[in-house]
Design an enzyme around this catalytic site. Structure first.
Site, PDB file in Angstrom:
ATOM      1  N   ASP A 109       0.959  -1.183   0.200  1.00  0.00           N
ATOM      2  CA  ASP A 109       0.201  -0.026  -0.119  1.00  0.00           C
ATOM      3  C   ASP A 109       0.918   1.378   0.035  1.00  0.00           C
ATOM      4  O   ASP A 109       1.507   1.465   0.905  1.00  0.00           O
ATOM      5  CB  ASP A 109      -0.905  -0.031   1.428  1.00  0.00           C
ATOM      6  N   TYR A 152       2.864   9.996  -0.023  1.00  0.00           N
ATOM      7  CA  TYR A 152       3.747   9.503   0.788  1.00  0.00           C
ATOM      8  C   TYR A 152       5.067   9.784   0.181  1.00  0.00           C
ATOM      9  O   TYR A 152       6.312   9.564   0.858  1.00  0.00           O
ATOM     10  CB  TYR A 152       3.894   7.952   1.095  1.00  0.00           C
ATOM     11  N   LYS A 181      -2.700   5.835  -4.247  1.00  0.00           N
ATOM     12  CA  LYS A 181      -3.941   6.871  -4.049  1.00  0.00           C
ATOM     13  C   LYS A 181      -3.510   8.250  -4.921  1.00  0.00           C
ATOM     14  O   LYS A 181      -2.488   8.806  -4.826  1.00  0.00           O
ATOM     15  CB  LYS A 181      -4.084   7.011  -2.573  1.00  0.00           C
ATOM     16  N   HIS A 200      -7.681   9.300  -2.293  1.00  0.00           N
ATOM     17  CA  HIS A 200      -7.201   9.293  -0.906  1.00  0.00           C
ATOM     18  C   HIS A 200      -8.100   9.914   0.118  1.00  0.00           C
ATOM     19  O   HIS A 200      -8.445   9.450   1.231  1.00  0.00           O
ATOM     20  CB  HIS A 200      -5.906  10.032  -0.795  1.00  0.00           C
ATOM     21  N   THR A 245       9.317  -0.922   8.954  1.00  0.00           N
ATOM     22  CA  THR A 245      10.504  -1.106   8.214  1.00  0.00           C
ATOM     23  C   THR A 245      11.711  -1.955   8.794  1.00  0.00           C
ATOM     24  O   THR A 245      12.617  -2.014   8.901  1.00  0.00           O
ATOM     25  CB  THR A 245      11.131   0.315   8.051  1.00  0.00           C
TER      26      THR A 245
HETATM   27  P1  NAP Z   1       0.679   1.342  12.111  1.00  0.00           P
HETATM   28  O1  NAP Z   1       0.977   0.425  11.122  1.00  0.00           O
HETATM   29  O2  NAP Z   1      -0.604   0.947  12.876  1.00  0.00           O
HETATM   30  O3  NAP Z   1       2.036   1.401  13.130  1.00  0.00           O
HETATM   31  C1  NAP Z   1       3.217   1.553  12.629  1.00  0.00           C
HETATM   32  C2  NAP Z   1       4.037   1.625  13.833  1.00  0.00           C
HETATM   33  O4  NAP Z   1       3.846   0.382  14.336  1.00  0.00           O
HETATM   34  C3  NAP Z   1       5.660   1.991  13.401  1.00  0.00           C
HETATM   35  O5  NAP Z   1       6.133   2.743  14.521  1.00  0.00           O
HETATM   36  C4  NAP Z   1       6.228   0.361  13.623  1.00  0.00           C
HETATM   37  O6  NAP Z   1       7.395   0.441  13.805  1.00  0.00           O
HETATM   38  C5  NAP Z   1       5.362  -0.337  14.536  1.00  0.00           C
HETATM   39  N1  NAP Z   1       4.996  -1.746  14.493  1.00  0.00           N
HETATM   40  C6  NAP Z   1       4.923  -2.401  13.305  1.00  0.00           C
HETATM   41  N2  NAP Z   1       4.851  -3.722  13.441  1.00  0.00           N
HETATM   42  C7  NAP Z   1       4.726  -3.902  14.985  1.00  0.00           C
HETATM   43  C8  NAP Z   1       4.519  -5.082  15.859  1.00  0.00           C
HETATM   44  N3  NAP Z   1       4.445  -6.144  15.303  1.00  0.00           N
HETATM   45  N4  NAP Z   1       4.691  -4.696  16.921  1.00  0.00           N
HETATM   46  C9  NAP Z   1       4.998  -3.414  17.638  1.00  0.00           C
HETATM   47  N5  NAP Z   1       5.023  -2.430  16.834  1.00  0.00           N
HETATM   48  C10 NAP Z   1       4.951  -2.729  15.331  1.00  0.00           C
HETATM   49  O7  NAP Z   1       0.256   2.777  11.662  1.00  0.00           O
HETATM   50  P2  NAP Z   1       0.262   3.654  10.364  1.00  0.00           P
HETATM   51  O8  NAP Z   1       1.809   3.732   9.611  1.00  0.00           O
HETATM   52  O9  NAP Z   1      -0.202   5.046  10.489  1.00  0.00           O
HETATM   53  O10 NAP Z   1      -0.523   2.828   9.412  1.00  0.00           O
HETATM   54  C11 NAP Z   1      -0.004   1.722   8.318  1.00  0.00           C
HETATM   55  C12 NAP Z   1      -0.499   1.822   6.914  1.00  0.00           C
HETATM   56  O11 NAP Z   1      -1.639   2.294   6.773  1.00  0.00           O
HETATM   57  C13 NAP Z   1       0.494   3.271   6.463  1.00  0.00           C
HETATM   58  O12 NAP Z   1       2.056   2.982   6.444  1.00  0.00           O
HETATM   59  C14 NAP Z   1      -0.125   3.510   5.361  1.00  0.00           C
HETATM   60  O13 NAP Z   1       0.206   2.678   4.150  1.00  0.00           O
HETATM   61  C15 NAP Z   1      -1.544   3.448   5.735  1.00  0.00           C
HETATM   62  N6  NAP Z   1      -2.323   4.554   6.029  1.00  0.00           N
HETATM   63  C16 NAP Z   1      -3.283   5.087   5.094  1.00  0.00           C
HETATM   64  C17 NAP Z   1      -3.883   6.372   5.301  1.00  0.00           C
HETATM   65  C18 NAP Z   1      -5.059   6.702   4.498  1.00  0.00           C
HETATM   66  O14 NAP Z   1      -5.639   7.856   4.581  1.00  0.00           O
HETATM   67  N7  NAP Z   1      -5.358   5.987   3.665  1.00  0.00           N
HETATM   68  C19 NAP Z   1      -3.692   6.984   6.613  1.00  0.00           C
HETATM   69  C20 NAP Z   1      -2.685   6.397   7.305  1.00  0.00           C
HETATM   70  C21 NAP Z   1      -2.118   5.220   7.216  1.00  0.00           C
HETATM   71  P3  NAP Z   1       8.596  -0.370  12.933  1.00  0.00           P
HETATM   72  O15 NAP Z   1       8.620   0.281  11.834  1.00  0.00           O
HETATM   73  O16 NAP Z   1       9.916   0.164  13.698  1.00  0.00           O
HETATM   74  O17 NAP Z   1       8.475  -1.650  13.031  1.00  0.00           O
END
Ligand code: NAP
Length: 325
Positions: free
Chosen positions: A71, A76, A105, A138, A275
């Site tokens: 995604d 981004y 998006k 988006h 990452t």
């Molecule tokens: P998330 O995936 O809920 O959280 C990411 C965080 O969690 C990072 O700090 C990561 O650190 C950590 N993490 C990952 N796996 C883990 C695990 N197994 N245990 C503990 N910590 C963990 O939050 P997000 O980045 O906000 O959302 C995810 C994705 O959704 C985004 O990357 C994007 O692609 C998409 N998104 C879309 C929208 C939209 O408007 N459509 C908005 C926000 C996000 P490390 O990297 O150090 O592991």
């Protein structure tokens, strides 16, 4: 609550096993198949020290670990790195283009009908791909290039999305951050149904009405920020992880895996961002255990009805989708 496999068929499961991955697929309303876990590449949680090149490595590690869905988004500013990670995995015979699923998006400043196809072509150039599998609006709000509010109706934008699909630049089209009324209006006024609504869903923001509405209307929910307030933000919510950790211990899994499994069992496609190579592998290792219905209900009790992503600075813009405070 919808049973786990309601959207899947034996055929789709076989398809993904044949493609060298354990990840099942959901069948979208247009007949296309979408792997039910996606690697998130948004950089909202990235540490300052984390360069954008980390995305290239993350995408490669993810594909190596068995992910088949990535995604990304124009906003981004990492589509180029996503494309590099994919190219590397293709070079090393880990995947072929036709067995991965790429979502990107359209950003808010390209909402006029005639802007959509050129914006997607720019994304494809950065990704070095001929097509994406899923293209999403988006946000329903539109802005001018300088970020100030514009007034382009998302129904107009949708016509541009339909053109992109007709040209074969994307296999499927959908939306992100639409509220229920906006989805209803789109469904009532368009020829092509959105196959996906990508919205925030997590144990701390459970979104039952949105998930039920989408499931009743054949729209797959992709769940962003799946870990909600459990990553780095626990203190803000006064969260006690004990219940989650107990469930995790019972299955020999991490709390993160339990959260992702919880979303899958609610019929939501989670998009965990990482990452870190170990956590990337962990976040896809979800298909050898199953939570009970009671455990799913228990995890939903963490709901705080509070968004991680809440761009209130747009609250007075036309088509703002969220509650205004
Ligand atoms: P998330 O995936 O809920 O959280 C990411 C965080 O969690 C990072 O700090 C990561 O650190 C950590 N993490 C990952 N796996 C883990 C695990 N197994 N245990 C503990 N910590 C963990 O939050 P997000 O980045 O906000 O959302 C995810 C994705 O959704 C985004 O990357 C994007 O692609 C998409 N998104 C879309 C929208 C939209 O408007 N459509 C908005 C926000 C996000 P490390 O990297 O150090 O592991």
């Amino acid at each position: 609550m919808a049973p786990l496999v309601s959207a899947f068929t034996v055929l789709t499961m076989v398809y993904m096993v044949a493609a060298g991955s354990q990840v099942p697929c959901a069948e979208l309303s247009d007949g296309n198949l979408m792997p039910i876990v996606a690697l998130g590449t948004g950089r909202g949680t990235a540490k300052e020290s984390e360069s954008v090149d980390e995305v290239r490595k993350a995408v490669f590690w993810a594909l190596e670990a068995g992910y088949r869905h990535i995604d990304t988004a124009a906003v981004y500013e990492d589509e180029e790195q996503v494309g590099q990670g994919i190219a590397e995995a293709i070079d090393k015979n880990i995947i072929t283009r036709d067995n991965i699923f790429v979502t990107t998006k359209l950003w808010n400043d390209n909402h006029r009908r005639e802007q959509v196809v050129p914006a997607l072509r720019e994304s494809l150039k950065r990704l070095k791909l001929e097509y994406v599998d899923l293209y999403l609006i988006h946000f329903p709000v539109s802005t001018k290039e300088d970020g100030s509010p514009d007034n382009v109706d998302y129904l107009e934008t949708w016509q541009g999305m339909e053109e992109a699909k007709a040209l074969g630049l994307t296999r499927s089209i959908g939306v992100s951050n639409f509220n229920i009324e906006q989805l209803q209006r789109l469904l009532a006024n368009s020829r092509t149904r959105p196959v996906v609504n990508e919205v925030e869903v997590s144990p701390t923001f459970t979104q039952e009405p949105m998930v039920s509405f989408c499931q009743a209307n054949g729209i797959v929910v992709m769940g962003y920020s799946p870990f909600g307030f459990f990553v780095g933000r626990e203190s803000a919510m006064n969260l006690d992880k004990t219940t989650l950790l107990k469930i995790a211990e019972k299955y020999g899994k991490s709390f993160g895996q339990v959260i992702l499994r919880y979303l899958i069992q609610r019929g939501v496609v989670p998009i965990p961002k990482s990452t870190n190579q170990r956590r990337i592998a962990e976040n896809i290792d979800l298909f050898d255990f199953s939570l009970s219905e009671d455990e799913v209900a228990t995890i939903s009790q963490y709901n705080r009805n509070t968004r991680v992503i809440h761009p209130v600075e747009w609250k007075d813009y036309p088509f703002y989708p969220f509650e205004k405070e």
